[in-house]
Design a protein around this motif. Structure first.
Motif, mmCIF file in Angstrom:
data_model
loop_
_atom_site.group_PDB
_atom_site.id
_atom_site.type_symbol
_atom_site.label_atom_id
_atom_site.label_comp_id
_atom_site.label_asym_id
_atom_site.label_seq_id
_atom_site.Cartn_x
_atom_site.Cartn_y
_atom_site.Cartn_z
ATOM 1 N N ARG A 296 1.744 -1.406 5.879
ATOM 2 C CA ARG A 296 1.487 -2.245 4.702
ATOM 3 C C ARG A 296 0.400 -1.647 3.820
ATOM 4 N NH1 ARG A 296 1.462 -8.280 7.377
ATOM 5 N NH2 ARG A 296 3.721 -8.628 7.246
ATOM 6 N N ALA A 297 -0.601 -1.057 4.439
ATOM 7 C CA ALA A 297 -1.698 -0.465 3.670
ATOM 8 C C ALA A 297 -1.190 0.683 2.798
ATOM 9 C CB ALA A 297 -2.800 0.027 4.608
ATOM 10 N N ILE A 298 -0.242 1.449 3.279
ATOM 11 C CA ILE A 298 0.278 2.574 2.502
ATOM 12 C C ILE A 298 1.056 2.086 1.283
ATOM 13 C CG2 ILE A 298 1.923 4.497 2.515
ATOM 14 C CD1 ILE A 298 1.018 4.961 5.419
ATOM 15 N N VAL A 299 1.943 1.107 1.464
ATOM 16 C CA VAL A 299 2.785 0.655 0.351
ATOM 17 C C VAL A 299 2.116 -0.432 -0.483
ATOM 18 C CG1 VAL A 299 4.877 1.307 1.579
ATOM 19 C CG2 VAL A 299 4.119 -1.069 1.660
ATOM 20 N N GLY A 300 1.047 -1.028 0.020
ATOM 21 C CA GLY A 300 0.314 -2.035 -0.739
ATOM 22 C C GLY A 300 0.843 -3.445 -0.596
ATOM 23 N N GLY A 301 1.542 -3.745 0.490
ATOM 24 C CA GLY A 301 2.056 -5.103 0.703
ATOM 25 C C GLY A 301 3.127 -5.119 1.773
ATOM 26 N N ASP A 302 3.950 -6.160 1.726
ATOM 27 C CA ASP A 302 5.033 -6.292 2.705
ATOM 28 C C ASP A 302 5.999 -5.121 2.595
ATOM 29 O OD1 ASP A 302 4.015 -8.679 3.665
ATOM 30 O OD2 ASP A 302 5.249 -9.916 2.343
ATOM 31 N N ILE A 303 6.518 -4.698 3.742
ATOM 32 C CA ILE A 303 7.402 -3.536 3.739
ATOM 33 C C ILE A 303 8.869 -3.942 3.841
ATOM 34 C CG2 ILE A 303 5.661 -1.998 4.710
ATOM 35 C CD1 ILE A 303 7.235 -2.174 7.390
#
Length: 130
Positions: free
Chosen positions: A25-32
């Motif tokens: 989630r931290a990489i994409v900035g939210g729910d995956i």
């Protein structure tokens, strides 16, 4: 877990992350969410609401003929697929997908706002042909 991170307007980069939902989630900035556009077991993991939130265009997804059919918005990453969860990419997969996505940068431009006071010049009538 070794993944390939793809950020808008940036070269791809391989990185190691913990095998946790929080790290993903931290990489994409939210729910995956994920899609599986390749013949081999590799996932494209992206922000589930990226398009709705207006995240920047990133890279296209291509069909078997190499034509774009969708675009991923916001940062995403590629990971291998295990029996029940994501796994590390191989070094060969990292090289192959880095080469693919480093050569597919989407450029966007802001559309200029319409001007309110347009002044149009009247064109002189053309002479009639005989």
């Amino acid at each position: 877990m070794k993944i390939l991170t793809v950020e808008p307007m940036q070269p791809c980069r391989a990185q190691e992350i913990p095998d946790t939902l929080e790290a993903m989630r931290a990489i994409v900035g939210g729910d995956i969410d994920a899609t599986y556009p390749f013949t081999e077991p590799v996932a494209v993991v992206f922000h589930a609401q990226g398009k709705l939130l207006g995240l920047p265009y990133n890279r296209p997804l291509l069909d078997e003929r190499g034509l774009p059919y969708d675009i991923v918005c916001g940062t995403f990453f590629l990971a291998g697929l295990g029996a029940e969860h994501f796994v590390s990419l191989t070094e060969e997969q990292i090289r192959r997908y880095k080469s693919l996505y480093d050569n597919m940068v989407i450029l966007t431009a802001e559309k200029p706002a319409p001007q309110e006071n347009h002044t149009f010049q009247k064109k002189k009538p053309r002479p009639k042909e005989r």
